[in-house]
Scaffold this active site. Sequence first.
Site, PDB file in Angstrom:
ATOM      1  N   ARG A 167       0.831  -1.193   0.000  1.00  0.00           N
ATOM      2  CA  ARG A 167       0.000   0.000   0.000  1.00  0.00           C
ATOM      3  C   ARG A 167       0.870   1.249   0.000  1.00  0.00           C
ATOM      4  O   ARG A 167       1.885   1.297   0.683  1.00  0.00           O
ATOM      5  CB  ARG A 167      -0.867  -0.061   1.251  1.00  0.00           C
ATOM      6  N   ASP A 239      -7.236   5.162  15.331  1.00  0.00           N
ATOM      7  CA  ASP A 239      -6.082   4.593  14.613  1.00  0.00           C
ATOM      8  C   ASP A 239      -6.360   4.472  13.121  1.00  0.00           C
ATOM      9  O   ASP A 239      -5.449   4.145  12.354  1.00  0.00           O
ATOM     10  CB  ASP A 239      -5.698   3.227  15.196  1.00  0.00           C
TER      11      ASP A 239
HETATM   12  P1  AMP Z   1      -7.765  -2.750  11.638  1.00  0.00           P
HETATM   13  O1  AMP Z   1      -9.141  -2.963  12.168  1.00  0.00           O
HETATM   14  O2  AMP Z   1      -7.397  -3.627  10.479  1.00  0.00           O
HETATM   15  O3  AMP Z   1      -7.469  -1.318  11.377  1.00  0.00           O
HETATM   16  O4  AMP Z   1      -6.793  -3.215  12.807  1.00  0.00           O
HETATM   17  C1  AMP Z   1      -6.855  -2.769  14.137  1.00  0.00           C
HETATM   18  C2  AMP Z   1      -5.698  -3.327  14.912  1.00  0.00           C
HETATM   19  O5  AMP Z   1      -5.758  -4.758  14.940  1.00  0.00           O
HETATM   20  C3  AMP Z   1      -4.333  -2.996  14.374  1.00  0.00           C
HETATM   21  O6  AMP Z   1      -3.469  -2.879  15.459  1.00  0.00           O
HETATM   22  C4  AMP Z   1      -4.000  -4.208  13.528  1.00  0.00           C
HETATM   23  O7  AMP Z   1      -2.612  -4.350  13.350  1.00  0.00           O
HETATM   24  C5  AMP Z   1      -4.575  -5.329  14.374  1.00  0.00           C
HETATM   25  N1  AMP Z   1      -4.944  -6.503  13.578  1.00  0.00           N
HETATM   26  C6  AMP Z   1      -6.029  -6.644  12.780  1.00  0.00           C
HETATM   27  N2  AMP Z   1      -6.061  -7.872  12.237  1.00  0.00           N
HETATM   28  C7  AMP Z   1      -4.965  -8.533  12.681  1.00  0.00           C
HETATM   29  C8  AMP Z   1      -4.438  -9.842  12.479  1.00  0.00           C
HETATM   30  N3  AMP Z   1      -5.038 -10.747  11.710  1.00  0.00           N
HETATM   31  N4  AMP Z   1      -3.290 -10.148  13.111  1.00  0.00           N
HETATM   32  C9  AMP Z   1      -2.662  -9.265  13.912  1.00  0.00           C
HETATM   33  N5  AMP Z   1      -3.100  -8.024  14.146  1.00  0.00           N
HETATM   34  C10 AMP Z   1      -4.248  -7.648  13.542  1.00  0.00           C
HETATM   35 MG    MG Z   2      -6.360   0.158  10.965  1.00  0.00          MG
END
Ligand code: AMP
Ligand code: MG
Length: 456
Positions: A167, A239
């Site tokens: 990305r 975030d």
């Molecule tokens: P997101 O909802 O994708 O923005 O992610 C929110 C948080 O969860 C961030 O800190 C991501 O790095 C973590 N996260 C989401 N999915 C995973 C995954 N499959 N493994 C590890 N961390 C995750």
């Molecule tokens: Mg995120």
Amino acid sequence: MSLAVSATLDHTFARDLPELCLSWSAAPAPDPQVVVVNEGLAGELGLDPARLRADTALLTGAVPDTVAMGYAGHQFGNYSPRLGDGRALLLGELPDGRDLHLKGSGRTPFARGGDGKAPLGPMLREYVVGEAMHALGIPTTRALAVVTTGENVLRENGYEPGAVLARVAASHVRVGTFQYAAATGDTDLLRRLADHVLARHHPTADGYLGLYGRIVDVQAELVSRWMLVGFVHGVMNTDNTTISGETIDYGPCAFVDTYDQDAVFSSIDQGGRYAFGNQPAVLQWNLARLGEAMLPLFADDQDAAVEAATEVLTGYGRQFRVHLRAGLLRKLGLASAPDALLDDLVALLARTKPDPTTFFRGLAAHLRGAPAPLDDPWLGRFRAEGPDPEAMDRANPVYVPRNHLVQEALDAAVGGDREPLDRLVEVLRRPYEERPGLERYALPGPDGRYVTYCGT
Ligand code: AMP
Ligand code: MG
């Protein structure tokens, strides 16, 4: 022979802010296969698409000096002090200063309970929706490539092919990055973070308070653009709110098929916190959290700092309305109009809940003699302002990534048939130009509403 991309990457974020980075390596991909290379974006970056396609080491993170970025964040209103890149890595900055970053590249020390992986469908979704937003002129991160790893990942619906998204973003600094830096209590670190983003994203801002004001403004403009096209982000956690003003993280997002303020598409947003009509208010809440994190930079005296930040934040509502009004005028093909005409239109849309995309195109068509898309005295007031239908067609898309179209293309692609995905992206890349044979891409979905499960 030009340099490999990895050799052209800089590492200013890691150099300026080592406290916010963990050196970390990607999980090896057993059998990397390129699914998508974004040739247009590659060209814009001066990269040769054929070489990029062959560089699976880069696209799966097998390059030096990769870091996981630390950040905190309010998720659905609840504060988590340590989120960070749980499955992502910053490869570095491209020669134009933008970040090249991977998602789905394996667990990091920030992974908590997660597997560090990403399924192919959601990574392709980032590609499709990001390209659509870019074509609509809405600031966004963009996918440069999607590569399957050769592993499977387990989600709600069973095993899916694992993938890594590469990305490109102005940066990956978020409101949550400031929250993380502030929580350390190290004001020097907070200042260096602010200096980094000031130089990178808002170089003409006047001091730290001016920087805060700029971030508030670019975000107010961004959410106004979302509202104008009917985009629901779905997970507006702090975030997922950038400092650059770009849209980031396309998860359970959607373009509404009905202008419904209460529209929610995420299976986990039970309370409707991130519903379509709540987005401007939720963004202000997120920007208040940013102001709190930046307080030590505004003044030595706490009360003075709070007062200064509050004044900036109070301007948010006005800035949002200025951007929304400018956008509505463009959509209506008008150079100016009484406030009441615009306010009454928004109220009318909220009351009658049309599909906003066909509504605005229908309004322009009506000026050329087609039947009116609504029966309301507002129409006469609008016509009396002398709208320009050609200008309206340049501001109102015919094609947006409607949920059912995106889902159908992703399902086909995950099943091995790339044609619907390529076709959809091609349609979305020229959103304003109505073309024969593409009628089905212009219509709302059959059942109007789609839930996107959060199994990203
Ligand atoms: P997101 O909802 O994708 O923005 O992610 C929110 C948080 O969860 C961030 O800190 C991501 O790095 C973590 N996260 C989401 N999915 C995973 C995954 N499959 N493994 C590890 N961390 C995750
Ligand atoms: Mg995120």
